[in-house]
Enzyme design. Structure first.
Site, mmCIF file in Angstrom:
data_model
loop_
_atom_site.group_PDB
_atom_site.id
_atom_site.type_symbol
_atom_site.label_atom_id
_atom_site.label_comp_id
_atom_site.label_asym_id
_atom_site.label_seq_id
_atom_site.Cartn_x
_atom_site.Cartn_y
_atom_site.Cartn_z
ATOM 1 N N GLY A 1 40.521 45.272 35.207
ATOM 2 C CA GLY A 1 39.851 45.987 36.287
ATOM 3 C C GLY A 1 38.644 46.720 35.732
ATOM 4 O O GLY A 1 38.540 46.943 34.521
ATOM 5 N N CYS B 1 43.901 43.850 29.393
ATOM 6 C CA CYS B 1 42.672 44.651 29.451
ATOM 7 C C CYS B 1 42.949 46.009 30.103
ATOM 8 O O CYS B 1 43.664 46.828 29.545
ATOM 9 C CB CYS B 1 41.577 43.863 30.168
ATOM 10 N N TYR B 2 42.427 46.265 31.305
ATOM 11 C CA TYR B 2 42.728 47.525 31.997
ATOM 12 C C TYR B 2 44.233 47.693 32.160
ATOM 13 O O TYR B 2 44.764 48.797 32.043
ATOM 14 C CB TYR B 2 42.046 47.536 33.368
ATOM 15 N N HIS C 1 41.458 38.961 27.007
ATOM 16 C CA HIS C 1 41.844 38.140 28.168
ATOM 17 C C HIS C 1 42.391 36.789 27.700
ATOM 18 O O HIS C 1 41.622 35.844 27.456
ATOM 19 C CB HIS C 1 40.640 37.918 29.087
ATOM 20 N N GLU D 1 43.833 34.623 29.447
ATOM 21 C CA GLU D 1 43.784 33.620 30.525
ATOM 22 C C GLU D 1 42.498 32.803 30.517
ATOM 23 O O GLU D 1 42.430 31.758 31.191
ATOM 24 C CB GLU D 1 43.956 34.306 31.882
ATOM 25 N N ASP E 1 42.503 20.199 52.081
ATOM 26 C CA ASP E 1 43.648 21.030 52.464
ATOM 27 C C ASP E 1 44.354 20.502 53.709
ATOM 28 O O ASP E 1 45.580 20.345 53.721
ATOM 29 C CB ASP E 1 43.193 22.478 52.687
ATOM 30 N N LYS F 1 44.041 25.427 44.905
ATOM 31 C CA LYS F 1 43.369 24.160 45.219
ATOM 32 C C LYS F 1 43.767 23.041 44.259
ATOM 33 O O LYS F 1 44.010 21.908 44.689
ATOM 34 C CB LYS F 1 41.849 24.356 45.206
#
Length: 515
Positions: A56, A83-84, A173, A175, A231, A371
């Protein structure tokens, strides 16, 4: 919440919240994103296998920034702070988070990091590697019971852990792809700390969802608005597998799709799937409404309004009962952790139903999927690759790729030019290297010479971009020989075109679409 094993991503306003969830799911563990404002009782009710705090933009020692009740650390649920989220864990449990007084303590981008490979997150990994940092504040003192498990040249706590309480934090991070072995770190948290089994697989999702749809729908009917996009197409295939002819798909072909696309959609869903397929051909009605209109926002408004009227008019005639289905996917309904309002985004997949039409309820079979997961389901259900990997296409269709007034002749010219572009990109294998490519008819006429005669005809522009997220994009560096073939074919095969240009504008300052 269902009985599937779940990990919660608690969003504190991080830009990577969806990316974290996707990485978790790539490890075959189901993941939900919740805003930091969620009540702790909901977390208790879900009983997740683990919790991940996102990053954040705020400082944890600012009392107006996002915080969460310290009670969460007493639930006995494994927690990973990123992180945050790592700083919040330290601050909430008695550690010290220090603001950077100068640039010597802040880190941004790729950073050489030293890891303690005895820690469960880094077990089996190299003792040093690149991690992706983005922080100014830093943890200068870890809470009681924690130990530092990673450092950098300027960050004394690049990671920390308290194995007894199953609490872990990383300042970087894991990710993002820039962090070496980041996915392995997340997988260690999920499997070695949270003891997940990895049951989230698309085959099991399909079987479970089909069974649930059969039970929910019973012997009643269900109506789906099929646009031909990814979708709604995958939602239609799932419903067809569940209830067959009880499903009616209504396809409004407003004549503003790419060449032969309406026929392709109809052929796909009438030949491959068991359902009632209703196609409404209404190009003339749409073009009459667009006559003389040049403003792009006005065109969008007219196309949207007319679509709504045609679609719901057909529903009123024959199908206004049973269930209504739509292709809502997970990002359409995620609550944002940014700010205290935490409102759900409005999205085109979440359709407003007129008050006079009374369905029993709305069915959203893809509401838990991202997605890329939707595409995977589509492939497994046998939807053609061309449709599953369909590029983004504007809701108003070619109505906003014909610049200025939209006429039948202009739509035809653009469809033919766009079809040639796609054919050439497919033949040379270049389609997979681009995120989006298409033709535009700018409404500009230029002088040319064809067959020793002067011409004054249309210009076609080609747009192609590469991007990871469509927030920014670069123009695609298509080889000149391919562009040359495209240009030559369009000019020779499409009537009323005498010039082709290539758009080399990035985003920003431009946008992907021209209108």
């Amino acid at each position: 919440m269902s009985n599937k094993e779940t990990v919660i991503v608690l969003d504190f306003g991080g830009q990577y919240n969806q990316l974290i969830a996707r990485r978790v799911r790539e490890c075959n563990v189901y993941c939900e994103i919740l805003p930091y404002t969620v009540d702790i009782q909901k977390i208790k009710d879900i009983a997740p296998k683990g919790i991940i705090f996102t990053g954040g933009p705020n400082s944890v020692y600012d009392e107006t920034s996002p915080h969460y009740t310290p009670e969460i650390f007493k639930l006995g649920i494994p927690i990973l702070g990123i992180c945050y989220g790592c700083q919040l864990m330290a601050y909430s449990l008695g550690g010290v988070v220090t603001p950077a007084t100068d640039n010597s303590s802040s880190e941004y981008g790729k950073t050489e990091t030293q890891y303690n490979t005895d820690d469960v997150l880094f077990k089996g990994l190299p003792e040093s590697g690149i991690s992706w940092m983005s922080h100014r504040d830093y943890i200068s003192e870890v809470p009681e019971g924690f130990s530092v498990t990673a450092t950098t040249a300027v960050c004394p706590t690049a990671a920390m852990s308290c194995p007894d309480k199953k609490l872990y934090g990383v300042q970087f991070h894991p990710e993002v792809n820039h962090t070496e072995n980041g996915k392995s770190m997340l997988k260690s948290f999920l499997y070695d700390v949270c003891e997940c089994k990895g049951e989230w697989k698309m085959e099991s999702f399909i079987d479970t969802t089909v069974a649930q749809l059969k039970e929910q729908i019973g012997d009643k009917g269900v109506v789906l608005g099929l646009s031909g996009g990814v979708d709604s197409s995958v939602a239609a295939a799932l419903l067809s597998k569940a209830v067959g002819k009880q499903l009616t798909c209504v396809f409004v072909d407003q004549g503003l799709m790419r060449k032969d696309e309406g026929d392709f959609v109809e052929e796909t869903f009438t030949k491959l799937f068991d359902m009632n397929f209703v196609r409404i051909n209404c190009q003339d009605e749409f073009l009459s409404k667009l006559k003389g209109v040049v403003d792009p926002e006005k065109k969008r408004e007219i196309i949207g309004t007319e679509f709504y009227k045609v679609f719901w008019g057909k529903i009123r005639e024959s199908y206004g009962s049973g269930f209504f289905a739509q292709g809502t996917i997970y990002p359409d309904r995620i609550e944002s952790g940014k700010g205290d309002a935490a409102k759900i985004k409005t999205h085109h997949n979440q359709v407003g139903i007129p008050e006079d039409i009374k369905f029993e309820s709305v069915i959203e079979p893809l509401k838990d999927l991202f997605k890329d997961e939707v595409r995977e389901v589509g492939e497994k259900l046998g939807i053609p690759h061309q449709l599953v990997w369909r590029q983004p296409f504007p809701g108003p269709g070619l109505g906003v790729r014909v610049i200025g007034e939209v006429t039948a002749e202009k739509v035809h010219i653009l469809q033919e030019a766009d079809a040639i572009l796609r054919d050439e990109m497919d033949k040379c294998g270049y389609s997979e290297q681009m995120s989006q490519f298409f033709a535009v008819l700018p409404g500009v006429k230029t002088v040319g010479v064809m067959g020793d005669a002067r011409t004054y005809d249309e210009l076609v522009a080609i747009r192609a971009v590469t991007t990871d997220d469509f927030m920014t994009a670069d123009w695609a560096k298509i080889p000149y020989e391919i562009l040359g073939r495209v240009s030559n074919r369009i000019i020779n095969e499409v009537e009323h075109v005498n010039r082709v240009v290539y758009d080399i504008t990035s985003k920003p300052p431009g946008t992907v679409e021209w209108e």
